[in-house]
Design a protein around this motif. Sequence first.
Motif, PDB file in Angstrom:
ATOM      1  N   ALA A  86       5.712  28.326  26.066  1.00  0.00           N
ATOM      2  CA  ALA A  86       5.215  29.409  26.926  1.00  0.00           C
ATOM      3  C   ALA A  86       5.762  30.750  26.439  1.00  0.00           C
ATOM      4  N   LEU A  87       7.039  30.761  26.045  1.00  0.00           N
ATOM      5  CA  LEU A  87       7.617  32.011  25.553  1.00  0.00           C
ATOM      6  C   LEU A  87       6.980  32.419  24.229  1.00  0.00           C
ATOM      7  N   GLY A  88       6.710  31.419  23.396  1.00  0.00           N
ATOM      8  CA  GLY A  88       6.077  31.686  22.108  1.00  0.00           C
ATOM      9  C   GLY A  88       4.727  32.377  22.302  1.00  0.00           C
ATOM     10  N   ARG A  89       3.963  31.871  23.289  1.00  0.00           N
ATOM     11  CA  ARG A  89       2.645  32.479  23.531  1.00  0.00           C
ATOM     12  C   ARG A  89       2.771  33.941  23.943  1.00  0.00           C
ATOM     13  N   GLU A  90       3.877  34.282  24.563  1.00  0.00           N
ATOM     14  CA  GLU A  90       4.082  35.681  24.971  1.00  0.00           C
ATOM     15  C   GLU A  90       4.820  36.481  23.899  1.00  0.00           C
ATOM     16  N   ASN A  91       4.991  35.863  22.723  1.00  0.00           N
ATOM     17  CA  ASN A  91       5.715  36.547  21.645  1.00  0.00           C
ATOM     18  C   ASN A  91       7.152  36.901  21.985  1.00  0.00           C
ATOM     19  N   VAL A  92       7.777  36.082  22.786  1.00  0.00           N
ATOM     20  CA  VAL A  92       9.182  36.335  23.103  1.00  0.00           C
ATOM     21  C   VAL A  92      10.037  35.576  22.094  1.00  0.00           C
ATOM     22  N   ASN A  93      10.859  36.299  21.395  1.00  0.00           N
ATOM     23  CA  ASN A  93      11.718  35.687  20.385  1.00  0.00           C
ATOM     24  C   ASN A  93      12.985  35.151  21.049  1.00  0.00           C
ATOM     25  N   ILE A  94      13.371  33.917  20.676  1.00  0.00           N
ATOM     26  CA  ILE A  94      14.574  33.339  21.268  1.00  0.00           C
ATOM     27  C   ILE A  94      15.739  33.469  20.295  1.00  0.00           C
TER      28      ILE A  94
END
Length: 486
Positions: free
Chosen positions: A426-434
């Motif tokens: 889900a974070l990947g789809r929002e382009n949130v880098n971990i």
Amino acid sequence: MKRFLAVMKFGGTSVGDAACISRAAEILAAASRKGCVVAVVSAMSGVTNKLIASAVKAETGDRDAGQTLADALREQHVTALDALVHSREKRDSISRKISDVLAEAQRLCEGTALLRELTPRTLDSISSIGERLSAPLVAGALAELGVSTRSIEATDLIVTDSHHGSAEPLAEQTRERSEALLRPLLQKEVVPVITGFIGSTADGVLTTLGRGGSDYSATILGAALKADEVIIWTDVDGVLTADPRLVPEARTIPEISYREAAELAYFGAKVLHPKTLRAVTEAGIPVWIRNSFRTENLGTKITPEGGSDGFGVKALTAMSDVALISLGGPGIVGVPDVVGRTFSTTAAVRANVLLISQSSSQNDICFIVSSADTNRTVQALRDEFSQDLVDQAVEHITLDREIAIVAVVGQNMRGSPGVAGRTFSALGRENVNIIAIAQGSSESNISFVVARKDMKSALEAAHREFGLGLAERHSSNPAPQGIAAT
Ligand code: ASP
Ligand code: MG
């Protein structure tokens, strides 16, 4: 027959002024018609901060700090008193009590100014003034409603160790005193109104349980009296699935476990003092968080098991007042003492480490501390590893302040595969880098680090992914037994 017993704690905003205090009194009066009630009260909101600020000012030698403080607090409490209590006689008696307590506060500040020294013990005595002023007011308001009541200072009930500023209760002695003093009142249907936040050592020296400690007072007394439930009345609708300022779809969680609630408290969801649930864990007493301004809402029930739903994800929480420190370089591979030295160093400067992550290649260890601890931690690490930095065994010690921790919390995530996968997709789809990830082996929390600018989108994405905002997830909860019709 044993009557139902509820301990009800009212936080600072719930006793913030005369109108709030009458609302609190109405809640107590309604509950007292159905069973036994013990009230625990905080200081009126803002008062503890004022007390501490004046104490600190007095320490600089300011001889007027005490007088200024006493004047301001007299005004605030007498205004509330006049609005709440109509009989002249009762008003005079509470007003005398207020004057006595304020005279004590003033003397403590004057002594501090004279000595230019503020010991933890004196600070505790000054900080305790707010609760000692609010309890008689709440009792006065309750008496106006025809309820028999008595205001009591918790120094007579809660016995603690002598760790000023964050004292720990001694359960057995507290139980004995509470039974001896409170049980006879309860049998006579008197509602005791008790100061939160404070206690005393076995030889009678006043202590405090730590900022926000009135929640803890309530569960300590709940456990001591074997109450049927503890209700924390506050100004929010319980424990929410996320901070509503960041995630507008956030909802109240009907039921949550002790462990989940503690996990959320640890990660900065400020609904509960982090130690609150310790006191009731053994007895399994349910603790409710309810909104004293919206009594039609049932709030959140905190229970040993916490109920279960969906994928086991209960709530999200985030902390942004933190910084990421990393230490690494190829030279640390296989050097066994780097980890040990790193955390001995953080311990030596008393930095609270909130999250740790190390890759198995051991090229890098990173961890998070709160912003306030950052500078001294980095400095201490640079000192500790100064030679290694010269030799390049450790290549870097770096600091990133622009980060946030986001945590996905739920005790039934354990053994429910795919939660981490779904979160990160889900974070990947929002382009949130971990930046870093940590999951304890208890599996009741997956925490990850993101850039601070991404915190809100990370929370929103995970909230949506697990359907935390959906009404159907939140089946209705049976009402607290003692107060079904408030
Ligand atoms: N009055 C204390 C504080 O502000 C304790 C409490 O409100 O729980 O920290
Ligand atoms: Mg408070």
